[in-house]
Design an enzyme around this catalytic site. Structure first.
Site, mmCIF file in Angstrom:
data_model
loop_
_atom_site.group_PDB
_atom_site.id
_atom_site.type_symbol
_atom_site.label_atom_id
_atom_site.label_comp_id
_atom_site.label_asym_id
_atom_site.label_seq_id
_atom_site.Cartn_x
_atom_site.Cartn_y
_atom_site.Cartn_z
ATOM 1 N N ASP A 71 3.417 12.363 8.823
ATOM 2 C CA ASP A 71 2.058 12.780 9.170
ATOM 3 C C ASP A 71 1.441 11.917 10.278
ATOM 4 O O ASP A 71 0.236 11.970 10.492
ATOM 5 C CB ASP A 71 1.165 12.724 7.936
ATOM 6 C CG ASP A 71 1.164 11.348 7.273
ATOM 7 O OD1 ASP A 71 1.784 10.414 7.837
ATOM 8 O OD2 ASP A 71 0.565 11.196 6.195
ATOM 9 N N HIS A 127 2.677 7.896 7.568
ATOM 10 C CA HIS A 127 3.643 7.610 6.503
ATOM 11 C C HIS A 127 5.058 7.958 6.938
ATOM 12 O O HIS A 127 5.268 8.852 7.752
ATOM 13 C CB HIS A 127 3.251 8.352 5.223
ATOM 14 C CG HIS A 127 1.904 7.937 4.718
ATOM 15 N ND1 HIS A 127 0.783 8.727 4.879
ATOM 16 C CD2 HIS A 127 1.486 6.799 4.108
ATOM 17 C CE1 HIS A 127 -0.263 8.093 4.374
ATOM 18 N NE2 HIS A 127 0.143 6.924 3.906
ATOM 19 N N SER A 166 0.836 -1.195 0.000
ATOM 20 C CA SER A 166 0.000 0.000 0.000
ATOM 21 C C SER A 166 0.877 1.253 0.000
ATOM 22 O O SER A 166 1.953 1.265 -0.574
ATOM 23 C CB SER A 166 -0.968 -0.041 1.181
ATOM 24 O OG SER A 166 -0.273 -0.202 2.406
#
Length: 256
Positions: free
Chosen positions: A187, A190, A14
């Site tokens: 963040d 990530h 992902s």
């Protein structure tokens, strides 16, 4: 395809995979370490869960491909582990289904060739405060907790032990970094450059310690076009040349 043919290392997952060449990412680190040794191929899909991954396995990794990867590094779990949305929409995948999806991925990859090697990355932790603050007003009912991340990470590790697949415990490894919540994420979810250094170090550790034949550790793999040449830079004696094929002094970290 350009030649000469090199071993292929595929990164499949992902957003932590898709963004692995951003912000000094772990994919770019591996590409540097394996320069002239292996081709790092990116198959990362922002926002995906293991359910979507299973749907495209045959397309991303066709069994009739002329060349099969030497190594596949797989990461799914962060989106699966999000709390379920009341609408039934969203990326959440119940834990038992997540385990079965990851099993399907592992078994499909193993079926591609007798020599393929696999590493799973487990679900990393998150900075819960920053996540909740950063997405307010953007997403609906976004639930990311470290309790959920840990449960999916542990399930991934247990599955890998069952299937004899190498695994990197990102949930533990990242939290061993000092001030990990601020240092390792851009963040809260990530990876920053510092977070990617942790991931790269753990992957390289697995590759060094794995008793695979042939070894996929970068120091054990041949360097492409490594022969001496009279066209290399001339040494201080003015009579010989210096072969730069395996120079690594440019690297910020001298990876082992």
């Amino acid at each position: 395809m350009v030649g000469p043919s090199r071993p292929q290392f595929v990164l499949f997952g992902s957003s932590i995979v898709q963004l692995s060449f951003s912000n000094g990412g772990w994919g770019s680190i591996l590409s540097d370490v394996y320069a002239r040794k292996a081709d790092i191929l990116l198959r990362g899909y922002y926002g995906w869960n293991s359910r979507r991954a299973v749907q495209v396995l045959d397309r991303v990794f066709p069994k009739d491909a002329a060349t099969q990867p030497s190594l596949v590094i797989v990461y799914f779990g962060g989106n699966d582990s999000m709390g379920a949305h009341s609408s039934g929409l969203g990326p959440h995948v119940p834990l038992p289904e997540y385990v079965e999806n990851m099993r399907k991925i592992a078994l499909h990859l193993k079926s591609l060739s007798d020599s393929i090697r696999i590493i799973f990355l487990s679900c990393p932790p998150v900075d819960e405060v920053r996540v909740s603050r950063g997405v307010s007003g953007i997403f609906s009912e976004l639930v990311r907790t470290n309790d959920l991340c840990k449960s999916y990470s542990e399930a991934c590790k247990e599955l890998c032990q069952e299937l004899d697949v190498k695994v990197v415990d990102l949930f533990t490894a990242i939290q061993q970094r000092d001030e990990w919540m601020t240092a390792c994420f851009t963040d809260g979810i990530h990876l920053s450059a510092e977070g990617s250094k942790v991931v790269a170090a753990e992957i390289l550790k697995v590759l060094k310690e794995a008793e695979w034949e042939p070894s996929l550790h970068w120091k054990s793999m041949p360097t492409e076009f490594a022969e001496n040449s009279p066209y290399d830079l001339v040494a201080a004696d003015g009579k010989t040349t210096l072969n730069p094929s395996d120079w690594t002094f440019h690297r910020e970290i001298q990876w082992d």
